[in-house]
Design a protein around this motif. Structure first.
Motif, PDB file in Angstrom:
ATOM      1  N   SER A 254       7.644 -11.634   6.608  1.00  0.00           N
ATOM      2  CA  SER A 254       7.023 -10.488   6.019  1.00  0.00           C
ATOM      3  C   SER A 254       7.892 -10.144   4.481  1.00  0.00           C
ATOM      4  CB  SER A 254       7.057  -9.267   6.600  1.00  0.00           C
ATOM      5  OG  SER A 254       6.179  -9.094   7.736  1.00  0.00           O
ATOM      6  N   GLY A 255       9.136 -10.521   4.599  1.00  0.00           N
ATOM      7  CA  GLY A 255       9.781 -10.045   3.355  1.00  0.00           C
ATOM      8  C   GLY A 255       9.458 -11.273   2.312  1.00  0.00           C
ATOM      9  N   LEU A 256       9.353 -12.491   2.768  1.00  0.00           N
ATOM     10  CA  LEU A 256       8.983 -13.442   1.772  1.00  0.00           C
ATOM     11  C   LEU A 256       7.624 -13.581   1.109  1.00  0.00           C
ATOM     12  CD1 LEU A 256      10.739 -16.918   3.714  1.00  0.00           C
ATOM     13  CD2 LEU A 256      11.590 -15.458   1.761  1.00  0.00           C
ATOM     14  N   VAL A 257       6.856 -13.165   1.913  1.00  0.00           N
ATOM     15  CA  VAL A 257       5.599 -12.921   1.494  1.00  0.00           C
ATOM     16  C   VAL A 257       5.368 -11.850   0.577  1.00  0.00           C
ATOM     17  CG1 VAL A 257       3.072 -12.203   2.284  1.00  0.00           C
ATOM     18  CG2 VAL A 257       4.150 -13.970   3.708  1.00  0.00           C
ATOM     19  N   LEU A 258       6.023 -10.628   0.805  1.00  0.00           N
ATOM     20  CA  LEU A 258       6.071  -9.502  -0.040  1.00  0.00           C
ATOM     21  C   LEU A 258       6.782  -9.961  -1.453  1.00  0.00           C
ATOM     22  CD1 LEU A 258       5.953  -6.409  -0.350  1.00  0.00           C
ATOM     23  CD2 LEU A 258       8.391  -6.347   0.299  1.00  0.00           C
ATOM     24  N   ARG A 259       7.648 -10.777  -1.418  1.00  0.00           N
ATOM     25  CA  ARG A 259       8.191 -11.311  -2.726  1.00  0.00           C
ATOM     26  C   ARG A 259       7.112 -12.001  -3.351  1.00  0.00           C
ATOM     27  NH1 ARG A 259      10.332 -15.782  -5.233  1.00  0.00           N
ATOM     28  NH2 ARG A 259      12.081 -15.626  -6.465  1.00  0.00           N
ATOM     29  N   ALA A 260       6.322 -12.818  -2.590  1.00  0.00           N
ATOM     30  CA  ALA A 260       4.918 -13.577  -3.359  1.00  0.00           C
ATOM     31  C   ALA A 260       4.264 -12.498  -3.979  1.00  0.00           C
ATOM     32  CB  ALA A 260       4.516 -14.623  -2.498  1.00  0.00           C
ATOM     33  N   GLU A 261       3.902 -11.491  -3.238  1.00  0.00           N
ATOM     34  CA  GLU A 261       2.604 -10.491  -3.485  1.00  0.00           C
ATOM     35  C   GLU A 261       3.137  -9.560  -4.348  1.00  0.00           C
ATOM     36  OE1 GLU A 261       1.406  -9.066   0.400  1.00  0.00           O
ATOM     37  OE2 GLU A 261      -0.411 -10.914   0.335  1.00  0.00           O
ATOM     38  N   SER A 262       4.345  -8.931  -4.313  1.00  0.00           N
ATOM     39  CA  SER A 262       4.931  -8.172  -5.119  1.00  0.00           C
ATOM     40  C   SER A 262       6.404  -8.455  -5.905  1.00  0.00           C
ATOM     41  CB  SER A 262       5.107  -6.695  -4.428  1.00  0.00           C
ATOM     42  OG  SER A 262       3.969  -6.237  -3.637  1.00  0.00           O
TER      43      SER A 262
ATOM     44  N   HIS B 174      12.562  -8.261 -14.752  1.00  0.00           N
ATOM     45  CA  HIS B 174      12.381  -8.649 -16.051  1.00  0.00           C
ATOM     46  C   HIS B 174      10.567  -9.057 -16.167  1.00  0.00           C
ATOM     47  CE1 HIS B 174      14.199 -12.135 -14.561  1.00  0.00           C
ATOM     48  NE2 HIS B 174      13.481 -12.672 -15.224  1.00  0.00           N
ATOM     49  N   LEU B 175       9.940  -9.132 -14.966  1.00  0.00           N
ATOM     50  CA  LEU B 175       8.688  -9.631 -14.758  1.00  0.00           C
ATOM     51  C   LEU B 175       8.029  -8.266 -15.336  1.00  0.00           C
ATOM     52  CD1 LEU B 175       6.211 -11.283 -13.850  1.00  0.00           C
ATOM     53  CD2 LEU B 175       6.666 -10.435 -11.649  1.00  0.00           C
ATOM     54  N   ASP B 176       6.958  -8.317 -16.087  1.00  0.00           N
ATOM     55  CA  ASP B 176       6.151  -7.145 -16.527  1.00  0.00           C
ATOM     56  C   ASP B 176       4.997  -6.930 -15.764  1.00  0.00           C
ATOM     57  OD1 ASP B 176       7.732  -6.542 -18.918  1.00  0.00           O
ATOM     58  OD2 ASP B 176       6.905  -8.361 -19.862  1.00  0.00           O
ATOM     59  N   GLU B 177       4.349  -7.953 -15.233  1.00  0.00           N
ATOM     60  CA  GLU B 177       3.108  -7.665 -14.468  1.00  0.00           C
ATOM     61  C   GLU B 177       2.886  -8.973 -13.768  1.00  0.00           C
ATOM     62  OE1 GLU B 177      -1.449  -6.266 -15.546  1.00  0.00           O
ATOM     63  OE2 GLU B 177      -0.403  -7.399 -16.941  1.00  0.00           O
ATOM     64  N   CYS B 178       2.402  -8.588 -12.288  1.00  0.00           N
ATOM     65  CA  CYS B 178       1.720  -9.663 -11.487  1.00  0.00           C
ATOM     66  C   CYS B 178       0.592  -9.326 -11.129  1.00  0.00           C
ATOM     67  CB  CYS B 178       2.772  -9.924 -10.441  1.00  0.00           C
ATOM     68  SG  CYS B 178       2.234 -11.150  -9.233  1.00  0.00           S
ATOM     69  N   THR B 179      -0.675 -10.160 -11.384  1.00  0.00           N
ATOM     70  CA  THR B 179      -2.039  -9.965 -11.023  1.00  0.00           C
ATOM     71  C   THR B 179      -2.550 -11.176  -9.874  1.00  0.00           C
ATOM     72  OG1 THR B 179      -2.398  -9.035 -13.135  1.00  0.00           O
ATOM     73  CG2 THR B 179      -4.307  -9.576 -11.573  1.00  0.00           C
ATOM     74  N   ILE B 180      -2.842 -10.771  -8.801  1.00  0.00           N
ATOM     75  CA  ILE B 180      -3.290 -11.729  -7.761  1.00  0.00           C
ATOM     76  C   ILE B 180      -4.642 -11.857  -8.392  1.00  0.00           C
ATOM     77  CG2 ILE B 180      -3.917 -12.255  -5.470  1.00  0.00           C
ATOM     78  CD1 ILE B 180      -1.276 -10.614  -4.714  1.00  0.00           C
ATOM     79  N   THR B 181      -5.194 -13.086  -8.675  1.00  0.00           N
ATOM     80  CA  THR B 181      -6.318 -13.297  -9.075  1.00  0.00           C
ATOM     81  C   THR B 181      -7.503 -13.992  -8.091  1.00  0.00           C
ATOM     82  OG1 THR B 181      -5.523 -15.475  -9.886  1.00  0.00           O
ATOM     83  CG2 THR B 181      -5.616 -13.671 -11.469  1.00  0.00           C
ATOM     84  N   ASP B 182      -6.983 -14.566  -7.094  1.00  0.00           N
ATOM     85  CA  ASP B 182      -7.758 -15.273  -5.970  1.00  0.00           C
ATOM     86  C   ASP B 182      -7.026 -15.299  -4.791  1.00  0.00           C
ATOM     87  OD1 ASP B 182     -10.056 -16.813  -5.065  1.00  0.00           O
ATOM     88  OD2 ASP B 182      -8.979 -18.342  -5.335  1.00  0.00           O
ATOM     89  N   ARG B 183      -7.616 -14.944  -3.863  1.00  0.00           N
ATOM     90  CA  ARG B 183      -7.110 -15.291  -2.353  1.00  0.00           C
ATOM     91  C   ARG B 183      -8.231 -16.102  -1.195  1.00  0.00           C
ATOM     92  NH1 ARG B 183      -3.039 -11.991  -0.647  1.00  0.00           N
ATOM     93  NH2 ARG B 183      -2.596  -9.963  -1.615  1.00  0.00           N
ATOM     94  N   SER B 184      -7.257 -16.995  -0.629  1.00  0.00           N
ATOM     95  CA  SER B 184      -7.991 -17.764   0.464  1.00  0.00           C
ATOM     96  C   SER B 184      -7.252 -17.604   1.804  1.00  0.00           C
ATOM     97  CB  SER B 184      -7.920 -19.226  -0.025  1.00  0.00           C
ATOM     98  OG  SER B 184      -6.453 -19.613  -0.193  1.00  0.00           O
TER      99      SER B 184
END
Length: 160
Positions: free
Chosen positions: A27-35, A42-52
């Protein structure tokens, strides 16, 4: 540059380490990818653009720099980040694999590949040493954040 290292998550001989379950770790590793902003200040923004069913695509913004990547998930086993060549960025990947050599031990193997050939790696040897160190520190910090989230019960909340 190809680089890998292992971080121990559970050590039955170290009572000072709070054990994480494989489900909490996943769950933590997936959270790192999703959030990723929780892990990369120093990351300003992350937008998930497509899910499969086996992952998702993201767009990461660091100031003016935008990096698009793909996250491939192999549930309870591996999270792989794939960056296609774009602008001044070469193809690269990061793979985080959960390893359980015994019933009581748990590790994450971090594997980096910047897509360069041996000649380029040789020319960049000094810089690559700095990058290896930075990657390893970032990965140690990722596990520290996961431990903090687990201690707060936030990883367990993701499992429900």
């Amino acid at each position: 540059m190809k680089f890998e290292h292992l971080i121990e998550i559970n050590d039955p001989l170290n009572p000072l380490l709070d054990a994480l379950s494989i489900k909490q770790l996943w769950s933590g590793l997936v959270l790192r990818a999703e959030s990723p902003k929780l892990f990369v200040p120093h990351l300003d923004e992350c937008t998930i653009t497509d899910r499969s069913e086996n992952g998702f695509s993201r767009s990461l913004r660091y100031g003016e720099l935008v990096i698009d990547d793909r996250v491939v998930l192999e549930p309870m086993r591996q999270v792989r980040y794939e960056v296609a060549a774009q602008q001044d960025i070469s193809q690269s990947s990061l793979t985080m694999t959960i390893e359980t050599p015994t019933a009581d031990t748990l590790y994450v193997r971090f594997q980096y590949d910047d897509g360069h050939d041996a000649a380029t790696d040789a020319a960049n040897a000094m810089y690559d040493e700095f990058r290896r160190s930075a990657y390893q520190e970032s990965d140690i910090d990722t596990i520290r954040v996961l431990r903090d989230l687990a201690q707060q019960g936030r990883l367990d909340a993701l499992l429900n």
